[in-house]
Scaffold this active site. Structure first.
Site, PDB file in Angstrom:
ATOM      1  N   SER A   1     -53.130   6.755 -20.591  1.00 14.90           N
ATOM      2  CA  SER A   1     -53.571   7.009 -19.084  1.00 14.90           C
ATOM      3  C   SER A   1     -54.616   5.784 -18.773  1.00 14.90           C
ATOM      4  O   SER A   1     -54.864   5.152 -19.644  1.00 14.90           O
ATOM      5  CB  SER A   1     -54.292   8.239 -18.670  1.00 14.90           C
ATOM      6  OG  SER A   1     -55.571   8.023 -19.349  1.00 14.90           O
ATOM      7  N   LYS A   2     -55.027   5.629 -17.484  1.00 17.88           N
ATOM      8  CA  LYS A   2     -55.730   4.606 -17.229  1.00 17.88           C
ATOM      9  C   LYS A   2     -57.297   4.531 -18.133  1.00 17.88           C
ATOM     10  O   LYS A   2     -57.930   3.488 -18.355  1.00 17.88           O
ATOM     11  CB  LYS A   2     -56.354   4.922 -15.817  1.00 17.88           C
ATOM     12  CG  LYS A   2     -55.116   4.426 -15.072  1.00 17.88           C
ATOM     13  CD  LYS A   2     -55.776   3.886 -13.483  1.00 17.88           C
ATOM     14  CE  LYS A   2     -54.495   3.655 -12.579  1.00 17.88           C
ATOM     15  NZ  LYS A   2     -54.196   4.999 -11.583  1.00 17.88           N
ATOM     16  N   ARG A   3     -57.394   5.749 -18.569  1.00 16.30           N
ATOM     17  CA  ARG A   3     -58.770   5.979 -19.476  1.00 16.30           C
ATOM     18  C   ARG A   3     -58.547   4.956 -20.662  1.00 16.30           C
ATOM     19  O   ARG A   3     -59.512   4.428 -21.153  1.00 16.30           O
ATOM     20  CB  ARG A   3     -58.883   7.104 -19.898  1.00 16.30           C
ATOM     21  CG  ARG A   3     -59.680   8.090 -19.239  1.00 16.30           C
ATOM     22  CD  ARG A   3     -59.998   9.461 -19.907  1.00 16.30           C
ATOM     23  NE  ARG A   3     -58.771   9.955 -20.500  1.00 16.30           N
ATOM     24  CZ  ARG A   3     -58.778  10.010 -21.795  1.00 16.30           C
ATOM     25  NH1 ARG A   3     -59.647   9.669 -22.717  1.00 16.30           N
ATOM     26  NH2 ARG A   3     -57.601  10.597 -22.468  1.00 16.30           N
TER      27      ARG A   3
END
Ligand code: GLU
Ligand code: ZN
Length: 492
Positions: free
Chosen positions: A254-256
């Site tokens: 994910s963007k994390r």
């Protein structure tokens, strides 16, 4: 039966690594088995739909060089390939199921359904979901709702007994008790829009899809889809759910973890061949060891059996490594033209660059290839050539294990050795040797000599290889910068 597979994204966001991995697996499987790769746009969710996402889908596939045999733009015998253009078809099939008693009209208002949900939550009832209120309406009841002008949805009758099994090439048999399948899901909404399940199943059937290769997160939809195929009396395609794409920490990517949109990778200057090669290796391998595979090779050697069952890890560092390798292998002209927009945007060269600037860019290619992980790195790597911002913090000149005194000596003596040898036309290796000798005399590591020289000349600790930097800058200018640095440090 020849293979027909599809990539069926919903244009509700930018194409991300996971989606593109699905596209690549389908594409390579189609190619390697002499089949067809179909693109289908699943845009039934009009609230989350955006034109930008659809453009991004086309641009991304185009950039990767993934051509679809049938689909939007190119057409094909089973079109249209955009679901929002197929609403009549879904309606017809949903009504057919009602006629055959396999689905039914439901007139429940959103208020009733909401109340039902609240009651179920409150009573902690084991039974969750729709209560099949409209499953057995009498003709009179139905007529009454119609008279009130209520527009019904169509729901599938899910059997309350028994179980549903489907086979997955990778996961094996997956079985679910029918009573655990969401009770009577909506197929057609009251505004005539199909739900994902209905449109997906109808299209896979009508488009002759033989294998459904999609992300594992769709496994829960499998049993319901099988029930739908059975209700229609259609053959169930072969399922092949693809392993998840995880970040390094084992959580879903994910963007994390960093960029996930392919567009961002493209903007940073990743090459399509690096993305294709590396992304295909996330959850698949040829033989467990081969790393470099071109698109053309993958089109021949991709096998479904080699898809892994366990999640694949997406490692940004590994992608960087692949990218730097592909940059080195790429044609110089191509790299020059890829670097140009970054140099223009940084304001280093004019737009379009002059002949002289183009010359400079061309000369930059070889040394830059040694150092770039992504093409956008060229901005920091070449800044010293276009703007002269000397490093004033003297600690930046001091290498690990050295000190300010030794750094001054390294700059002074090293600079003298370097420029006198360069002016005599000595070879790089000879000069390196002489500088190495100097470091021994000063009792510091080689970098104790090279770092201050590099920082003085390129105004940075990370830069192109030193000798290339000097030749790009010109001997006189390089020497001027070195002397300037020395003066500055001495004054402190
Ligand atoms: N439209 C779905 C998606 O966005 C397709 C899932 C499938 O391939 O069946 O992933
Ligand atoms: Zn109802």
């Amino acid at each position: 039966m020849s293979v027909r597979v599809r990539y069926a994204p919903s244009p509700t966001g930018l194409q991300h690594i996971g989606g593109i991995r699905t596209a690549l697996f389908n594409y390579f499987f189609a190619k390697s088995s002499g089949g067809k790769f179909i693109l289908r746009v699943e845009d039934t969710d009009r609230e989350r739909y955006s034109d930008e996402s659809l453009d991004d889908l086309y641009q991304t596939l185009d950039w990767l060089g993934i051509k679809w045999d049938e689909g939007p733009v190119v057409g094909g015998p089973y079109g249209p390939y955009i679901q929002s253009e197929r609403f009549d078809i879904y309606k017809k099939y949903a009504e057919q199921l009602v006629k055959e008693g396999k689905a039914y009209y439901c007139y429940c208002t959103p208020e009733r359904l909401e109340k039902l949900r609240e009651e179920q939550v409150k009573s902690k009832s084991e039974y969750q979901g729709y209560d099949r209120h409209c499953a057995n309406l009498t003709d009179e009841e139905r007529a009454e709702y119609e008279r009130q002008g209520i527009k019904p949805v169509i729901r599938l009758k899910v059997p309350t007994e028994g179980k549903t099994t489907f086979h997955d090439v990778i996961m094996g048999d997956i079985t679910r008790k029918n009573k655990d399948i969401s009770p009577d899901p909506i197929l057609l909404k009251s505004d005539g829009f199909p739900t994902y399940h209905l449109a997906n199943v109808i299209d896979d059937h009508l488009m002759g899809i033989t294998h459904i290769m999609r992300a594992q997160e769709w496994i829960p939809s499998g049993p319901l889809h099988v029930l739908l195929y059975q209700a229609f009396g259609w053959d169930v395609p072969t399922y092949c759910h693809l392993p998840m794409v995880m970040g390094k920490d084992g959580q879903k990517l994910s963007k994390r973890h960093g960029s996930t949109a392919v567009r961002e990778f493209r903007e940073k200057g990743y090459l399509p061949e690096a993305i294709i090669n590396y992304v295909t290796l996330v959850g698949w391998s040829l033989d467990g060891s081969t790393e470099f595979l071109s698109k053309e090779q993958l089109e021949k050697c991709f096998k479904m059996e080699n898809i892994h069952k366990n999640p694949g890890k997406f490692d940004y560092k590994k992608l960087d490594w692949f990218n730097s390798q592909y940059i080195r292998m790429a044609d110089d002209e191509r790299i020059a033209s890829l670097m140009t927009p970054y140099l223009v945007n940084a304001g280093f060269v004019s737009n379009p660059p002059t002949e002289e600037e183009n010359d400079k860019i061309r000369k930059l290619v070889k040394p830059a290839k040694e150092r770039m992980k992504v093409i956008s790195d060229i901005v920091e790597l070449s800044r010293f050539l276009f703007v002269d911002e000397p490093v004033e913090d003297e600690s930046m000149y001091v290498a690990k294990g050295s000190d300010l005194e030794k750094t001054k000596a390294a700059l002074e003596d090293g600079g003298r050795i370097l420029f006198s040898m360069l002016r005599k036309g000595k070879k790089d290796e000879e000069i390196e040797e002489a500088l190495m000798k100097l470091s021994q005399d000063l009792e510091i590591k080689v970098n104790g000599v090279f770092q201050p020289i590099r920082v003085a000349i390129t105004n940075s600790q990370v830069s192109l290889p030193l000798f290339d930097s000097i030749s790009l800058l010109g001997l006189d200018e390089a020497e001027r910068r070195l002397e300037r640095a020395l003066r500055m440090i001495k004054e402190k």
